[in-house]
Write an enzyme that holds these catalytic residues in place. Structure first.
Site, PDB file in Angstrom:
ATOM      1  CG  ASP A   8       1.521 -14.710  -1.593  1.00  0.00           C
ATOM      2  OD1 ASP A   8       1.759 -15.049  -0.425  1.00  0.00           O
ATOM      3  OD2 ASP A   8       0.625 -13.908  -1.908  1.00  0.00           O
ATOM      4  CB  THR A  34       6.135 -12.330  -3.781  1.00  0.00           C
ATOM      5  OG1 THR A  34       5.081 -13.231  -3.496  1.00  0.00           O
ATOM      6  CG2 THR A  34       6.911 -12.873  -4.946  1.00  0.00           C
TER       7      THR A  34
HETATM    8  N1  ATP Z   1       0.265  -0.768 -10.860  1.00  0.00           N
HETATM    9  C1  ATP Z   1       1.054  -0.066 -10.059  1.00  0.00           C
HETATM   10  N2  ATP Z   1       1.690   1.033 -10.491  1.00  0.00           N
HETATM   11  C2  ATP Z   1       2.505   1.749  -9.690  1.00  0.00           C
HETATM   12  N3  ATP Z   1       2.751   1.442  -8.413  1.00  0.00           N
HETATM   13  C3  ATP Z   1       2.163   0.363  -7.914  1.00  0.00           C
HETATM   14  C4  ATP Z   1       1.284  -0.459  -8.697  1.00  0.00           C
HETATM   15  N4  ATP Z   1       0.854  -1.472  -7.918  1.00  0.00           N
HETATM   16  C5  ATP Z   1       1.413  -1.287  -6.714  1.00  0.00           C
HETATM   17  N5  ATP Z   1       2.207  -0.200  -6.712  1.00  0.00           N
HETATM   18  C6  ATP Z   1       2.964   0.318  -5.573  1.00  0.00           C
HETATM   19  O1  ATP Z   1       3.905  -0.654  -5.143  1.00  0.00           O
HETATM   20  C7  ATP Z   1       3.945  -0.718  -3.730  1.00  0.00           C
HETATM   21  C8  ATP Z   1       3.724  -2.122  -3.252  1.00  0.00           C
HETATM   22  O2  ATP Z   1       2.583  -2.704  -3.898  1.00  0.00           O
HETATM   23  P1  ATP Z   1       1.708  -3.827  -3.189  1.00  0.00           P
HETATM   24  O3  ATP Z   1       1.205  -3.314  -1.894  1.00  0.00           O
HETATM   25  O4  ATP Z   1       0.733  -4.319  -4.179  1.00  0.00           O
HETATM   26  O5  ATP Z   1       2.750  -4.934  -2.776  1.00  0.00           O
HETATM   27  P2  ATP Z   1       3.658  -5.862  -3.661  1.00  0.00           P
HETATM   28  O6  ATP Z   1       4.859  -5.145  -4.095  1.00  0.00           O
HETATM   29  O7  ATP Z   1       2.832  -6.468  -4.751  1.00  0.00           O
HETATM   30  O8  ATP Z   1       4.101  -6.931  -2.591  1.00  0.00           O
HETATM   31  P3  ATP Z   1       3.251  -8.131  -1.974  1.00  0.00           P
HETATM   32  O9  ATP Z   1       1.962  -8.228  -2.733  1.00  0.00           O
HETATM   33  O10 ATP Z   1       4.113  -9.328  -2.156  1.00  0.00           O
HETATM   34  O11 ATP Z   1       3.067  -7.787  -0.556  1.00  0.00           O
HETATM   35  C9  ATP Z   1       2.908   0.241  -3.202  1.00  0.00           C
HETATM   36  O12 ATP Z   1       3.548   1.396  -2.708  1.00  0.00           O
HETATM   37  C10 ATP Z   1       2.044   0.558  -4.402  1.00  0.00           C
HETATM   38  O13 ATP Z   1       1.553   1.880  -4.407  1.00  0.00           O
HETATM   39  O1  F6P Z   2       0.423  -7.002   5.118  1.00  0.00           O
HETATM   40  P1  F6P Z   2      -0.942  -7.174   4.631  1.00  0.00           P
HETATM   41  O2  F6P Z   2      -1.422  -5.950   3.965  1.00  0.00           O
HETATM   42  O3  F6P Z   2      -1.871  -7.739   5.645  1.00  0.00           O
HETATM   43  O4  F6P Z   2      -0.833  -8.211   3.449  1.00  0.00           O
HETATM   44  C1  F6P Z   2      -1.104  -9.541   3.436  1.00  0.00           C
HETATM   45  C2  F6P Z   2      -0.759 -10.055   2.073  1.00  0.00           C
HETATM   46  O5  F6P Z   2       0.603  -9.908   1.808  1.00  0.00           O
HETATM   47  C3  F6P Z   2       1.149 -11.131   1.337  1.00  0.00           C
HETATM   48  O6  F6P Z   2       1.862 -11.712   2.383  1.00  0.00           O
HETATM   49  C4  F6P Z   2       2.112 -10.908   0.196  1.00  0.00           C
HETATM   50  O7  F6P Z   2       1.451 -10.454  -0.911  1.00  0.00           O
HETATM   51  C5  F6P Z   2      -0.068 -11.966   0.941  1.00  0.00           C
HETATM   52  O8  F6P Z   2       0.155 -13.329   1.057  1.00  0.00           O
HETATM   53  C6  F6P Z   2      -1.102 -11.465   1.889  1.00  0.00           C
HETATM   54  O9  F6P Z   2      -2.381 -11.583   1.342  1.00  0.00           O
END
Ligand code: ATP
Ligand code: F6P
Ligand code: MG
Length: 489
Positions: free
Chosen positions: A220, A218
């Site tokens: 962030d 992440t």
């Molecule tokens: N609560 C959940 N249960 C199962 N799968 C999830 C859940 N939340 C997110 N996912 C899956 O995980 C993957 C990535 O989730 P998301 O887009 O929220 O990014 P992230 O892993 O949190 O990374 P970032 O927020 O740093 O970009 C997606 O394919 C999504 O469907």
């Molecule tokens: O790629 P996308 O969907 O525009 O996502 C942006 C988001 O992804 C991040 O880079 C990581 O969670 C956040 O800081 C930002 O809000």
């Protein structure tokens, strides 16, 4: 193989308040599983290393500051190679998937998982899953070898592609089973790690010998427990370029204001660290620190003051800051495919508000330049220190899977690589604690208002309501952040 049920979290207690929050292991739910000597025992690079293998009892303490009579506290299992392996190299069929937003270092982690499996353990069958979780059931796989990944760490992004949404646990586990995959390396943020935890639970429910290892990603830096996430240093470094540009623009013209938006949906770590690193920033606005525009102690008053004093100023704003100032109709509606709330461009909004204020009050003719480098910061390759960090994360993940651990995330805890149960990093988000020393350091470096006291008077909100992230549900201070803050002191 016999299958037995295991409790959700594996907690082992010891003397003097010692607690081990352990990670699952094949032996928890598969009986009579054969073991093999670790091939590193005869690997020319490692045979000369004294105590190369991690002792089975080695654990890493979560809280490093202790008092004479304080309990030993929470520990995690130390990461690293074990004497005993639970896979023979030619039995392993590994896969790697990247999910969520981009982050510097993704390609380095992919590269190093492939190279560690191949060169350290002699594993030859490694697949890339194309395009995130949904790629498991909707795309073809990509064969990976050291040759394929040789140069990828020099590129930003992920060679495997990524996506949001599309997490279908049953379909993913069916695909893992059908392809004969027995090690799954999952690189992604909080959402991804929640998804990884469901995959692990389903695999365990089916009694499969498949290791699930998460590598938290992440930009962030909002994942709790771990010291910091990979790519964060690179992001902070890259943000300097935008801040420098904003500063050059602002100081070259009368009453110049540079506004820079950086990422940080719920956590302002990039903004805070980039501000502290730069020293050219006059005001840093983050989601954790509510601010207000008008009146005594407000942002407009501060901007006027700084412009009178210095003739120019730079504002850094995290994308999730100031959401409480937007009206219902101004808030962006909708969610991305993973269910994350879409945010309005707060940098643009604040720039317009500042311009309107100075036009309305006719106090000075400002020149405001708005720079939005968010995706540029995310898309660069990782810097040298992140590259080393990514390498160690990847190696630790591979050692863990080869040793039969599963359902874990790898992370740095007080400088030591540790295996952390999924639930510990998904149950909450890491946030900047604005009553901690680090935020005070920032306030003393920028000399910006804290925006707190006036708001307290105006809205008369209790501290818990305003800063819910600082307290755990049991009312105790958030020890993860305490640890982090103490480490940084
Ligand atoms: N609560 C959940 N249960 C199962 N799968 C999830 C859940 N939340 C997110 N996912 C899956 O995980 C993957 C990535 O989730 P998301 O887009 O929220 O990014 P992230 O892993 O949190 O990374 P970032 O927020 O740093 O970009 C997606 O394919 C999504 O469907
Ligand atoms: O790629 P996308 O969907 O525009 O996502 C942006 C988001 O992804 C991040 O880079 C990581 O969670 C956040 O800081 C930002 O809000
Ligand atoms: Mg996320």
């Amino acid at each position: 193989m016999g299958v037995s049920s295991v409790s959700k979290s594996k907690v082992i207690t010891g003397d003097a308040g010692y607690i081990l929050e352990d990670v699952p292991h094949f032996s928890d739910y598969i009986s009579d599983i054969p073991t093999f000597p670790n091939p590193l025992k005869t690997h020319p690079a490692f045979t000369v290393v004294k105590q190369y293998f991690v002792h089975d009892d080695d654990t890493v303490v979560q809280r490093v500051i202790a008092h004479k009579n304080s309990p030993r506290g929470i520990h995690f299992r130390r990461a690293g190679p074990r004497q005993k392996g639970y896979f023979e190299p030619d039995e392993v069929h590994a896969c790697i998937v990247t999910c969520g937003g981009l982050c510097p270092g993704l390609n380095t982690v992919i590269r190093e998982i492939v190279c560690s499996l191949y060169h350290m353990y002699g594993v030859k069958k490694i697949l890339g899953i194309d395009g995130g979780y949904k790629g498991f059931y909707s795309r073809n796989t990509v064969p990976l070898s050291p040759k394929v990944v040789n140069d990828i760490h020099k590129r930003g992004g992920t060679i495997l592609g990524t996506s949001r949404g599309g997490h279908d646990t049953a379909k993913i586990v069916d695909s893992i089973y059908d392809r004969g995959i027995n090690q799954v390396y999952i690189i992604g943020g909080d959402g991804t790690q929640k998804g990884a935890s469901f995959i692990f639970e389903e695999i365990k429910r089916r009694g499969l010998k498949v290791a699930v290892a998460g590598i938290p990603k992440t930009i962030d830096n909002d994942i709790p427990v771990i010291d910091k996430s990979f790519g964060f240093d690179t992001a902070v470094e890259e943000a300097q370029r935008a801040i420098n540009a904003a500063h050059v623009e602002a100081e070259s013209i009368e009453y110049g204001i540079g506004v820079v938006k950086v990422m940080g949906r719920y956590s302002g770590f990039i903004a805070m660290h980039a501000t502290l690193a730069s020293r050219d920033v006059d005001c840093c606005l983050i989601p954790e620190s509510p601010f207000y525009l008008e009146g005594p102690g407000g942002l407009f008053e501060f901007v006027e003051k700084r412009l009178k004093e210095n003739g120019h100023m730079v504002i850094v704003i995290a994308e999730g800051a100031g959401q409480e100032l937007l009206t219902e109709s101004q808030l962006s509606s909708g969610e991305d495919a993973s269910g994350n709330k879409l945010l309005r461009d707060i940098g643009l909004w604040i720039s317009q508000k500042i311009k309107e204020h100075f036009t309305r009050t006719n106090k000075m003719a400002i020149n405001l330049k708005y720079i939005d480098p968010t995706y540029m910061i995310r898309a660069v390759p990782s810097n040298a220190s992140d590259n080393v960090y990514c390498t160690l994360l990847a190696q630790s993940a591979v050692h863990g899977a080869m040793a039969g651990y599963t359902g874990f995330t790898i992370g740095l805890v007080n400088g030591r690589h540790s295996y952390i149960p999924f639930h510990r990093i998904t149950e909450k988000q890491n946030k900047v604690v604005i009553t901690d020393r680090m935020w005070a350091r920032l306030l003393s470096s920028t000399n910006q208002p804290s925006f707190l006291s006036a708001k307290d008077v105006v809205e008369d909100k209790g501290e818990d309501e305003r800063l819910p992230h600082q307290m755990l549900p049991n009312g105790q201070p958030d020890s993860d952040n305490l640890v982090r803050e103490m480490c940084s002191s």
